[in-house]
Motif scaffolding. Structure first.
Motif, PDB file in Angstrom:
ATOM      1  N   GLN A  26       0.833  -1.207   0.000  1.00 39.87           N
ATOM      2  CA  GLN A  26       0.000   0.000   0.000  1.00 39.87           C
ATOM      3  C   GLN A  26       0.867   1.256   0.000  1.00 39.87           C
ATOM      4  N   SER A  31       0.720  -0.583  -8.641  1.00 38.82           N
ATOM      5  CA  SER A  31      -0.445  -1.346  -9.075  1.00 38.82           C
ATOM      6  C   SER A  31      -0.041  -2.786  -9.352  1.00 38.82           C
ATOM      7  N   GLY A  48      -5.149  -3.073  -9.540  1.00 40.56           N
ATOM      8  CA  GLY A  48      -5.035  -1.681  -9.140  1.00 40.56           C
ATOM      9  C   GLY A  48      -4.047  -1.541  -8.003  1.00 40.56           C
ATOM     10  N   HIS A  49      -4.004  -0.358  -7.401  1.00 39.39           N
ATOM     11  CA  HIS A  49      -3.183  -0.187  -6.210  1.00 39.39           C
ATOM     12  C   HIS A  49      -4.109  -0.169  -4.995  1.00 39.39           C
ATOM     13  N   ILE A  50      -3.550  -0.493  -3.844  1.00 35.85           N
ATOM     14  CA  ILE A  50      -4.362  -0.558  -2.631  1.00 35.85           C
ATOM     15  C   ILE A  50      -4.678   0.865  -2.181  1.00 35.85           C
ATOM     16  N   LEU A  64      -9.204  -1.703  -3.803  1.00 33.80           N
ATOM     17  CA  LEU A  64      -8.252  -1.397  -4.875  1.00 33.80           C
ATOM     18  C   LEU A  64      -8.751  -0.238  -5.722  1.00 33.80           C
ATOM     19  N   SER A  65      -7.829   0.455  -6.358  1.00 36.70           N
ATOM     20  CA  SER A  65      -8.149   1.648  -7.137  1.00 36.70           C
ATOM     21  C   SER A  65      -9.109   1.376  -8.298  1.00 36.70           C
TER      22      SER A  65
END
Length: 106
Positions: A26, A31, A48-50, A64-65
């Motif tokens: 995070q 991603s 995605g990214h956290i 997630l994004s």
């Protein structure tokens, strides 16, 4: 309004070392993909990214994004790193399919 299928089983606490992995991922803002068991107990993925880590009465989740929400104890891999559910997933691959007719011979 988002509809989310609820898991039927209880949340199982995860290893604190894996929580450290989640927090490091995070913090990096990178991603990647998360493979996990969905509420229907099927392998699924999200990317995605956290964005955030959320704790509720139903367990702990990462958001997630790209909109994915994953329960921590159901994670098979997190950006390529084994998660709490990896052993369950691995046991499917190691099952002896020749020993029992599970419908694979049709």
């Amino acid at each position: 309004m988002e509809i989310m299928i609820a898991y039927k089983d209880s949340y199982l606490p995860i290893d604190p070392d894996f929580m450290d992995v989640i927090l490091a991922v995070q913090k990096s803002s990178k991603s990647g993909k998360v493979h996990f068991f969905n509420p229907l107990d099927k392998v699924d993925e999200a990317a995605g990214h956290i964005v955030e880590l959320v704790k509720s009465d139903k367990g702990q989740f990462i958001h997630l994004s790209e909109g994915g929400k994953v329960r921590l104890d159901k994670i098979i891999t997190l950006f390529g790193r084994p998660g709490p559910a990896y052993e369950k997933y691995d046991s499917y691959a190691n099952a002896c399919l020749a020993c029992e007719d599970l419908g694979q011979f049709y």
